[in-house]
Design an enzyme around this catalytic site. Structure first.
Site, PDB file in Angstrom:
ATOM      1  CE  LYS A  22      -1.789   1.862   4.007  1.00 60.38           C
ATOM      2  NZ  LYS A  22      -1.606   3.304   4.142  1.00 60.38           N
ATOM      3  CG  ASN A  23       2.143   2.862   3.538  1.00 61.35           C
ATOM      4  OD1 ASN A  23       0.995   3.227   3.240  1.00 61.35           O
ATOM      5  ND2 ASN A  23       2.509   2.609   4.781  1.00 61.35           N
ATOM      6  CB  CYS A 117      -4.766   6.459  10.163  1.00 65.54           C
ATOM      7  SG  CYS A 117      -5.489   5.005   9.408  1.00 65.54           S
ATOM      8  NE  ARG A 122      -0.334  10.616  10.101  1.00 64.58           N
ATOM      9  CZ  ARG A 122      -0.700   9.561   9.375  1.00 64.58           C
ATOM     10  NH1 ARG A 122      -1.910   9.086   9.498  1.00 64.58           N
ATOM     11  NH2 ARG A 122       0.140   8.985   8.545  1.00 64.58           N
ATOM     12  CG  ASP A 308       2.670   1.490   9.575  1.00 65.55           C
ATOM     13  OD1 ASP A 308       2.297   2.332  10.411  1.00 65.55           O
ATOM     14  OD2 ASP A 308       3.061   1.798   8.433  1.00 65.55           O
ATOM     15  NE  ARG A 400      -6.997   4.772   4.707  1.00 65.68           N
ATOM     16  CZ  ARG A 400      -6.045   5.153   5.555  1.00 65.68           C
ATOM     17  NH1 ARG A 400      -6.327   5.399   6.798  1.00 65.68           N
ATOM     18  NH2 ARG A 400      -4.796   5.286   5.168  1.00 65.68           N
TER      19      ARG A 400
END
Ligand code: EPU
Length: 431
Positions: A22-23, A117, A122, A308, A400
């Site tokens: 994903k990232n 999230c 952030r 994570d 997600r």
């Protein structure tokens, strides 16, 4: 209103195949904006964050087509705007990569502040510091839109990051790939997806050296050619299934992975007494051999233990007798999910960045919610180990980032399904 319903007690056995990262995907898709020709990106995970970033590019004029379940064809040549300010952009954290990509292509960018999230503040000050050093003026419009403009003159620079930031490192790489001259990023992040983004840009003709170390050197180029590129496997999805196998005391082969990316996770599982066997592109996690031991975890930027995977390991450690301590060293506020684990009977206290887990007490089913993406899968892992049937709400967070999560867990023997709960029933229950 959709929920996951999980009945605990089944050990996980069998094989699971890991999707693309994903990232990496959420950076590589916007990176295509920099390309002067169409690209095909393979091993793309079929998750809602990817659909959203694809939609954002489409809204800007790109042609985005799914070639098959895991490949996207993207023609960015018709993008004719440097603005991305729709609600879709606000809906995901990684939309900040539009800043670097648009700045690289148009020498200016106007992008809505990202959502995603929520684990406390952030900031993106390091991204903005990098863009400013490359020559961009930056201002914030109405507290909601970031405006960057380097007045046609994007120029390489020496950038020292004050904190190790994945997003800032990748965003600066994006802009610098098409800046004039040489950029050096010091104190760069070293995550596998940073190397993947550099490999993608280099395959198109960029000149980036040192990705995966803490000094990255980029010589800007004028033209990037279209390529076919395959994204790396998802380190965190793999870590999640490894953790779930251990928590249920099962034996699972996790396939389509890069074992090197999982070293920190593998080391912790071995410390706990889990047998982890590495093959070329898979790992076997066998937790059937002996009782597991408690362990302490401190999250760190790569190659340290990934933040994570922190919530998933908290669920695992609740099943292991003794006191385990987690030190969350990356995010200020990534323990909201602990209240949910407490509802299931876990004994955990939080003191600032530490979570102190008194493990080995039986977990019992309770209605819980996903407070964010990784917290959501931590709820699934806890529910798999709990007595009874747990309902997990807010599952949009989980969707997600995890492709076909119900099918993958079910194939391993988990009793898990997605159900739709009528709104009215919900409202009556809350009245
Ligand atoms: N930070 C700053 N200033 C900045 C940027 C970051 O102070 O300008 C701080 C943050 O507050 C945090 C630390 O630096 O304390 C690390 O943040 P980083 O920038 O590395 O995080 P990110 O790029 O926003 C990505 C992942 C996160 C993952 C972190 C850390 C994406 C889209 N997100 O976020 O992934 O937790 O790196 O590895 O790549 C997830 O997948 O569940 C997730 C949250």
């Amino acid at each position: 209103m959709e929920r996951f319903v999980v009945t605990g007690g089944n050990k996980l056995f069998g094989e699971v195949s890991i999707s693309g990262a994903k990232n990496a995907a959420v950076a590589i898709i916007p990176a295509v904006i920099l390309c002067d020709e169409p690209c095909t990106i393979e091993n793309i995970p079929n998750i809602s964050d990817v659909s959203l970033i694809g939609k954002i590019l489409q809204n800007m004029g790109a042609e985005v087509k799914r070639v098959n379940k895991s490949a996207l064809y993207i023609d960015p040549t018709h993008i004719n705007t440097y603005c991305a300010t729709s609600d879709c952009v606000r809906g995901m954290r990684a939309s900040y990569y539009l800043l670097g990509a648009l700045l690289g292509r148009f020498k200016k960018a106007k992008v809505a502040l990202p959502g995603g999230c929520d684990f406390g503040v952030r900031p993106i000050d390091q991204h903005l510091k990098g863009f400013q050093l490359l020559g961009a003026d930056s201002d914030l419009i109405n507290g909601a839109i970031i405006n960057l403009d380097c007045h046609g003159n994007l120029t390489g620079s020496h950038i020292y990051l004050d904190v190790v930031s994945v997003g800032a490192t990748m965003n600066i790489m994006l802009a610098a790939a098409k800046a004039k001259g040489k950029t050096v990023i010091e104190n760069a992040a070293k995550e596998p997806h940073i190397v993947d983004l550099a490999n993608f840009l280099n395959s198109m003709g960029a000149n980036i050296k040192g990705a995966g170390t803490d000094v990255i050197k980029i010589n800007g180029v004028d033209f990037l050619r279209g390529v076919n590129y395959s994204i790396i496997p998802d380190q965190i999805e793999a870590g999640t299934y490894m953790c779930a196998a251990a928590a249920t005391r099962g034996n699972v082969l996790v396939k389509n992975i890069t074992p090197k990316h999982l070293e920190a996770i593998t080391a912790k599982l071995r410390e706990m007494g889990v047998d982890v066997t590495e093959y070329d592109e898979s790992v076997r996690v066998d937790a059937t051999k002996r009782p597991l031991r408690k362990c302490n975890i401190k999250t760190m930027p790569h190659p340290g233990f990934p933040t994570d995977c922190q919530p998933q390991f908290a669920s695992l450690l609740t099943t292991v007798p003794g006191t385990s301590i987690i030190n969350e060293n990356v995010w200020d506020n990534r323990y909201q999910y602990i209240n949910e684990l407490l509802r299931m009977g876990a004994q955990i206290s939080v003191e600032s960045r530490l979570a102190i887990i008194e493990g080995g007490k039986e977990l019992t089913a309770a209605p819980v919610k996903a407070t964010d993406l990784r917290a959501g899968v931590a709820m699934i892992i806890a529910a798999l180990c709990a007595k009874g049937t747990t309902e997990i709400s807010n599952i949009q967070y989980i969707e997600r980032g995890y492709e076909e999560i119900i099918a993958k867990f079910s194939a391993l023997g988990a009793d898990i399904k997605k159900v739709v709960i009528e709104e009215n029933t919900e409202n009556r229950a809350n009245a």
